[in-house]
Design a protein around this motif. Structure first.
Motif, PDB file in Angstrom:
ATOM      1  N   UNK B 125       0.836  -1.199   0.000  1.00  0.00           N
ATOM      2  CA  UNK B 125       0.000   0.000   0.000  1.00  0.00           C
ATOM      3  C   UNK B 125       0.876   1.257   0.000  1.00  0.00           C
ATOM      4  N   UNK B 126       1.975   1.167   0.753  1.00  0.00           N
ATOM      5  CA  UNK B 126       2.887   2.315   0.783  1.00  0.00           C
ATOM      6  C   UNK B 126       3.462   2.577  -0.603  1.00  0.00           C
ATOM      7  N   UNK B 127       3.870   1.498  -1.272  1.00  0.00           N
ATOM      8  CA  UNK B 127       4.471   1.677  -2.595  1.00  0.00           C
ATOM      9  C   UNK B 127       3.458   2.269  -3.573  1.00  0.00           C
ATOM     10  N   UNK B 128       2.174   2.007  -3.342  1.00  0.00           N
ATOM     11  CA  UNK B 128       1.148   2.505  -4.261  1.00  0.00           C
ATOM     12  C   UNK B 128       0.693   3.913  -3.921  1.00  0.00           C
ATOM     13  N   UNK B 180      11.408   1.059  -4.884  1.00  0.00           N
ATOM     14  CA  UNK B 180      12.641   1.563  -5.496  1.00  0.00           C
ATOM     15  C   UNK B 180      12.298   2.486  -6.665  1.00  0.00           C
ATOM     16  N   UNK B 181      11.360   2.009  -7.493  1.00  0.00           N
ATOM     17  CA  UNK B 181      11.006   2.770  -8.690  1.00  0.00           C
ATOM     18  C   UNK B 181      10.460   4.150  -8.339  1.00  0.00           C
ATOM     19  N   UNK B 182       9.723   4.208  -7.218  1.00  0.00           N
ATOM     20  CA  UNK B 182       9.108   5.492  -6.875  1.00  0.00           C
ATOM     21  C   UNK B 182       9.954   6.282  -5.876  1.00  0.00           C
ATOM     22  N   UNK B 183      11.169   5.868  -5.673  1.00  0.00           N
ATOM     23  CA  UNK B 183      12.130   6.589  -4.800  1.00  0.00           C
ATOM     24  C   UNK B 183      11.543   6.836  -3.425  1.00  0.00           C
ATOM     25  N   UNK B 184      10.909   5.812  -2.863  1.00  0.00           N
ATOM     26  CA  UNK B 184      10.267   5.982  -1.564  1.00  0.00           C
ATOM     27  C   UNK B 184      11.126   5.434  -0.426  1.00  0.00           C
ATOM     28  N   UNK B 185      12.282   4.880  -0.786  1.00  0.00           N
ATOM     29  CA  UNK B 185      13.139   4.329   0.268  1.00  0.00           C
ATOM     30  C   UNK B 185      14.473   5.059   0.290  1.00  0.00           C
ATOM     31  N   UNK B 417      14.392   6.357 -13.116  1.00  0.00           N
ATOM     32  CA  UNK B 417      13.751   5.542 -12.102  1.00  0.00           C
ATOM     33  C   UNK B 417      12.329   5.176 -12.497  1.00  0.00           C
ATOM     34  N   UNK B 418      11.620   6.159 -13.017  1.00  0.00           N
ATOM     35  CA  UNK B 418      10.219   5.923 -13.324  1.00  0.00           C
ATOM     36  C   UNK B 418      10.064   4.915 -14.457  1.00  0.00           C
ATOM     37  N   UNK B 419      11.130   4.801 -15.266  1.00  0.00           N
ATOM     38  CA  UNK B 419      11.071   3.816 -16.337  1.00  0.00           C
ATOM     39  C   UNK B 419      11.006   2.389 -15.800  1.00  0.00           C
ATOM     40  N   UNK B 473      -2.793  10.548 -10.964  1.00  0.00           N
ATOM     41  CA  UNK B 473      -2.427  11.225 -12.215  1.00  0.00           C
ATOM     42  C   UNK B 473      -0.992  10.947 -12.638  1.00  0.00           C
ATOM     43  N   UNK B 474      -0.533   9.701 -12.496  1.00  0.00           N
ATOM     44  CA  UNK B 474       0.831   9.422 -12.955  1.00  0.00           C
ATOM     45  C   UNK B 474       0.828   8.261 -13.944  1.00  0.00           C
ATOM     46  N   UNK B 475      -0.343   8.047 -14.563  1.00  0.00           N
ATOM     47  CA  UNK B 475      -0.478   6.919 -15.470  1.00  0.00           C
ATOM     48  C   UNK B 475       0.406   7.059 -16.694  1.00  0.00           C
ATOM     49  N   UNK B 476       0.487   8.263 -17.203  1.00  0.00           N
ATOM     50  CA  UNK B 476       1.162   8.434 -18.496  1.00  0.00           C
ATOM     51  C   UNK B 476       2.596   8.889 -18.357  1.00  0.00           C
ATOM     52  N   UNK B 477       3.173   8.660 -17.223  1.00  0.00           N
ATOM     53  CA  UNK B 477       4.593   8.986 -17.142  1.00  0.00           C
ATOM     54  C   UNK B 477       4.968   9.577 -15.807  1.00  0.00           C
ATOM     55  N   UNK B 478       6.163  10.142 -15.780  1.00  0.00           N
ATOM     56  CA  UNK B 478       6.756  10.595 -14.542  1.00  0.00           C
ATOM     57  C   UNK B 478       5.847  11.576 -13.823  1.00  0.00           C
ATOM     58  N   UNK B 479       5.548  11.273 -12.575  1.00  0.00           N
ATOM     59  CA  UNK B 479       4.691  12.160 -11.795  1.00  0.00           C
ATOM     60  C   UNK B 479       5.328  12.492 -10.478  1.00  0.00           C
ATOM     61  N   UNK B 480       6.611  12.275 -10.429  1.00  0.00           N
ATOM     62  CA  UNK B 480       7.299  12.504  -9.167  1.00  0.00           C
ATOM     63  C   UNK B 480       7.155  13.960  -8.740  1.00  0.00           C
ATOM     64  N   UNK B 481       7.336  14.837  -9.738  1.00  0.00           N
ATOM     65  CA  UNK B 481       7.261  16.270  -9.403  1.00  0.00           C
ATOM     66  C   UNK B 481       5.880  16.639  -8.884  1.00  0.00           C
TER      67      UNK B 481
END
Lengths: 517, 491
Positions: B125-128, B180-185, B417-419, B473-481
């Motif tokens: 759940x955290x990763x999501x 890892x992909x979402x830079x949450x750690x 990362x998002x890739x 709203x991050x379906x179509x790509x990088x939404x980190x910002x």
């Protein structure tokens, strides 16, 4: 008038008596108690017990088997058993069940002792001089001078030849010394019998068989052996089986085939192929014994086995393959479930040695006696007997050869059969049998097959070919709905997918055009 | 409300809900679980346990709660190992500590799985959802509970079926990778190490999981993007070789033991599953008579014309069968193969083992009774999920399109990362598409629903990923910002 009345009365009484006589008498069956000390796995003595069980059954004796340690006081009663057989398989480890010894002493029926540890009392009952041999290799010779070298024995108690008329002797044992000593093998005096050893080898079995016939006074005659091909399955090499049947037919040898069959998938053409080969056998003076299936797990559900036997017999019958009897591993006749659900349909049974490791021996209740039970004797054993004479057997006997798997094996088998110069049993002239199950009745009389009393032409495939069964749907309408739903969703998704792709292409064009402008 | 969200993140929220729901199911009498269908024997004897009651009644119908712990030399053990045994051994030790050294209570195994499961739910759940704490993400956490807290998944904890381990480890794999992909750690390397460790355990949990190696390798390729340094690449490549090694090891030790069984059943339950197979199987010196074995098991239930494990059948049938023969057969008879794939698709959402009961004898339920507690999602999917393999292909296509676009966008933004997320999706889709094919070829339709278990879990993971990405709203790509912006505005 009075005379007429009394005449009528006499006539009807006579008529009634006739009917009474026709019904078979159950009391004629003789029961025997077989008590063994041990199954002695080291010497595979369970095979000996199994062999003796089958031999007794083929002598029309119903046998109940029990280990001596399991014996409880009062089991052996004169009114219950015609005889008792003690079998010692492990003389080095004697079991002294006092209850059994006491009951055996007071038992007034027939007593037969097989193997070592002959008690003094037993010896005196048989009478004559006896001696114990140590470390000898003996040769066994029967009355027809057939001889066989026996394996090395460490100790054996044997009787010396007694010429008095009170004892009857069977077979001779000679030592291999410079000055040969001679002893008798089986001894019978009144209702006491003794056999120094039991082996499943051919020659000894014939001697044992003669002894049992003499001791129990069974109706034994001269039986020609039935040549039987065993281990046939629907997966056997059918070309070889067909070739074998043709070759035997051309040599004028009648034979039997013991085959298993399948319960399901009988609508497939592979099953048609299998039954076609079996039909060929039927037309080539061969008969079919349906082999009982291999037991892979104990099924407590009684009816399931009966259903299976009925299904197997029915599917064979529909293809005009009519088994004349059931062939089975010996343990089936010693187990209540298998006996009642599997064997009762037939009046001719072929008893094979136990082939399954899990079922080396069974002993549950009295074995069933059939109109005719064939004792299966491995053909390869017979070839070791010297001076083979055309002997007839005491009881119905089947000489078995395993189904070959290669062409070389086939030729080898045919050579062996021709070396055994027996006059083989000919079912066409000597066999009348029937199988009854459910509402159907398969009969075999003088080479003809009858289904419920009417003659069947076995050269033709059955006209009643089972129709292929359509796939049954579990919950019809609901299933249709889900099937429909699947299709709708697939179409829907495909459409969306295509639209998506179109949009992507259009979007990209717009995007590119933005830069062009 | 705001104070509540300050203390309880969506991840914690989902974990607490799952703890309550699964805890009630597993530990509050009547204890629910899965009855033994005969498969327990091997696992039990390998772990020094045996059944107290061996009567027929206790098979299939009722859950067994208590087992004997062996105290002497275990003669029944064979050299088969599974990572599932780690869980079981841990449970036995705790059982010895708290309950008894003689009797093992299945609930201790349930407890071990339960704790690991809660950890997996938290990470998942955290990763999501992290770092957002808005309503939409609480909704996502509810969906996670609805999908993964479903009784069909958690019932396996009170049993010795390997599905429990596979389920939990798959959640961990997914969650760790996405973290890892979402830079949450903070500790990327540690998390990467954990990901590979879990992957190794997942492959070793059950020999049916060997095909998952391929999916895990694809995911590992994505990891190469997240680390820029060459040394890290070397480590990752070594770990990938490790995965391959583990797959090979499991295949050669465990799967080889069941080789004859699987070859035979792939033939009788796969190749022969057609209207008239007699003439079709003739190729490759296999006698057409073997068509009569259609639908037979390697260990027949009661009676059979010939024993499949006899020398004769081995010599004339099983030795002649191999994967190449089976593949060649299906290439020639593609219609049949596509039917079998549809059969596989029908079984994808049949997660619960239907043949066994869910209650212990003491619960006074009818033999083989099933519990309906919290199984809304599995029932829904069982009833309405389309039963066509083509549908799964379409889903795979749709996911690929969406996430390829996402990956291209991330690449433009130089967000390597998002890739990684694309590789995650690619890995899961491989399971969805490839596993039915390998299963049909290697095992036929035998035990199909259980073999399709990883497919169901993959589809569920893809579904929650899609929902979570869509609502954030991050379906179509990088939404980190955008995530970071939202967090800022919340503060």
């Amino acid at each position: 008038m009075k005379i007429l009345k009394s005449l009528l009365l006499i006539f009807f009484t006579w008529l009634g008596l006739m009917f009474i006589e026709v019904t078979p008498t159950a009391a004629a069956q003789k029961h025997v108690l077989l008590v063994y000390d041990s199954q002695n796995s080291a010497t595979q003595s369970y095979k000996k017990i199994d062999s003796l069980q089958r031999l007794l059954t083929s002598h029309q004796l119903s046998v109940k088997t029990i280990a001596e340690s399991q014996y409880r006081s009062g089991m052996l009663r004169t009114n219950k058993y015609a005889g008792v057989i003690t079998m010692v398989n492990w003389p080095q480890n004697p079991i002294n069940n006092r209850q059994f010894q006491r009951d055996r002493q007071t038992f007034s029926g027939i007593k037969l002792h097989i193997g070592g540890i002959l008690t003094r009392q037993e010896a005196s009952q048989i009478g004559g001089r006896f001696t114990t041999l140590h470390h000898q290799q003996l040769t066994l010779i029967d009355s027809r001078r057939n001889s066989q070298l026996l394996p090395f024995t460490s100790t054996m108690t044997v009787f010396k030849k007694d010429d008095s008329k009170r004892t009857e002797s069977f077979g001779t044992l000679t030592t291999q010394e410079a000055n040969q000593r001679k002893f008798v093998d089986g001894v019978v005096r009144q209702h006491f019998g003794y056999l120094p050893f039991y082996s499943t080898d051919t020659l000894n079995l014939q001697i044992v068989s003669q002894l049992i016939a003499a001791l129990f006074q069974t109706k034994s005659g001269k039986h020609q052996p039935l040549l039987t091909i065993t281990n046939v399955t629907p997966y056997s090499n059918l070309k070889l089986l067909n070739q074998l049947s043709r070759d035997l037919y051309e040599q004028g040898i009648a034979f039997a085939v013991s085959t298993t069959t399948v319960e399901t998938n009988t609508e497939l053409s592979a099953f048609k192929q299998f039954t076609k080969v079996l039909r060929n056998i039927e037309t080539r003076n061969g008969i079919i014994f349906l082999k009982t299936p291999i037991v892979s797990a104990y099924q407590s559900d009684q009816s399931k086995l009966n259903q299976l036997m009925v299904a197997e017999l029915t599917s064979l019958g529909q293809n005009h393959v009519f088994p004349v009897g059931i062939s089975t591993d010996g343990f089936w006749n010693q187990d209540a479930l298998y006996r009642n659900q599997g064997l009762k349909v037939a009046d001719h049974v072929l008893l094979l040695p136990n082939s399954q490791k899990k079922h080396q021996l069974a002993s549950e209740g009295n074995s069933q006696v059939f109109k005719q039970s064939y004792y299966a004797l491995a053909g390869n054993h017979l070839l070791t007997v010297q001076h083979q004479r055309k002997t007839a057997f005491q009881t119905p006997t089947a000489i078995t050869f395993s189904m070959p798997t290669t062409r070389v094996g086939l030729r080898d088998l045919e050579r062996k059969v021709s070396r055994l110069s027996y006059r083989w049993f000919n079912p066409q002239t000597q066999l009348t049998s029937q199988i009854e199950f459910g509402s159907a009745n398969y009969q075999y009389r003088q080479g003809n097959y009858f289904l419920n009393g009417s003659l069947v032409d076995v050269t033709q495939a059955g006209s009643k070919q089972p129709r292929p069964i359509a796939d049954q749907s579990m919950t019809g309408t609901l299933n249709h709905f889900f099937k429909f739903e699947s299709h709708v969703l697939i179409i829907l998704f495909t459409a969306i997918f295509i639209v998506l792709l179109i949009f992507i292409v259009i979007g990209r064009r717009i995007y590119v055009r933005m830069f062009k402008n | 409300m705001k104070r509540l969200t300050k203390y309880i993140s969506p991840a914690l929220f989902a974990t607490i809900l799952c703890a309550i729901i699964a805890g009630y199911l597993l530990f509050v009498p009547p204890v629910n679980g899965l009855a033994d269908n005969g498969d327990f024997l091997q696992t039990l004897s390998q772990n020094g346990l045996n059944r107290i009651d061996t009567r027929n009644l206790s098979y299939f119908n009722y859950v067994i709660e208590k087992f004997h712990i062996m105290h002497f030399y275990n003669e029944t053990a064979v050299p088969i190992y599974s990572s599932q045994f780690l869980f079981i051994q841990a449970a036995i030790e705790i059982n010895k500590l708290f309950l008894s050294s003689q009797i093992f209570d299945i609930r201790f195994l349930g407890l071990i799985y339960y704790l690991f499961f809660l950890g997996a739910i938290y990470l998942l759940t955290r990763s999501l959802t992290a770092p957002n704490r808005n309503f939409r993400n609480y909704l996502v956490s509810l969906i996670v509970v609805f999908v993964f807290g479903d009784t069909s998944n958690t019932l396996t904890f009170n049993s010795f079926y390997p599905e429990a381990g596979t389920f939990i480890l798959m959640l961990y794999c997914f969650a760790l990778f996405l973290l890892i992909a979402r830079k949450l750690v903070k500790h990327d390397r540690l998390t990467t190490g954990a990901f590979f460790a879990v992957s190794l355990l997942l492959i070793a949990a059950d020999y049916h999981n060997v095909p998952l190696t391929f999916a895990l390798l694809l995911m590992s390729l994505g990891l190469l993007f997240s680390f820029q340094r060459h040394l890290a690449w070397v480590y990752i490549l070594v770990a990938m070789v490790g995965l391959i090694g583990m797959g090979g090891l499991v295949h050669h030790t465990v799967a080889a033991r069941y080789q004859s069984l699987n070859k035979y059943q792939a033939f009788t339950h796969g190749v022969l599953q057609t209207q008239e197979p007699s003439s079709k199987v003739m190729a490759g010196q296999i006698s057409s008579q073997y068509a009569l074995m259609k639908g037979n098991d390697y260990y027949p239930n009661t009676y059979s014309a010939i024993l499949p494990n006899s020398k004769y059948v081995h010599e004339h049938l099983i030795h002649k069968l191999n994967a190449a023969w089976v593949v060649g057969y299906y290439v020639k008879h593609f219609d049949q193969f596509s039917h079998l794939l549809d059969d596989a698709a029908k079984n994808v959402m049949q997660i619960r083992i239907q043949s066994v009961g869910n209650y212990p004898v003491g619960a006074r339920r009818s033999p083989g009774a099933h519990t309906q507690y919290f199984s809304g999602y599995s029932l829904l999917m069982k009833s309405f999920y389309p039963r066509k393999y083509a549908f799964n292909l379409l889903i795979a296509g749709a996911f690929l399109v969406i996430y390829v676009i996402g990956m291209v966008n991330s690449f433009r933004k130089r967000d390597s990362r998002d890739m990684m997320k694309f590789f995650l999706v690619l890995g899961l889709l491989t399971i969805v598409v490839v596993l039915p094919i390998t299963t049909i070829i290697s095992y036929g339709t035998y035990n199909l629903s259980r073999n399709m278990f990883p497919v169901a879990i993959s589809l569920n993971l893809l579904l929650v990923l899609l929902i979570a990405d869509a609502v954030n709203y991050r379906l179509w790509g990088s939404a980190v910002q955008r995530d970071q912006q939202e967090v800022k505005t919340q503060k």
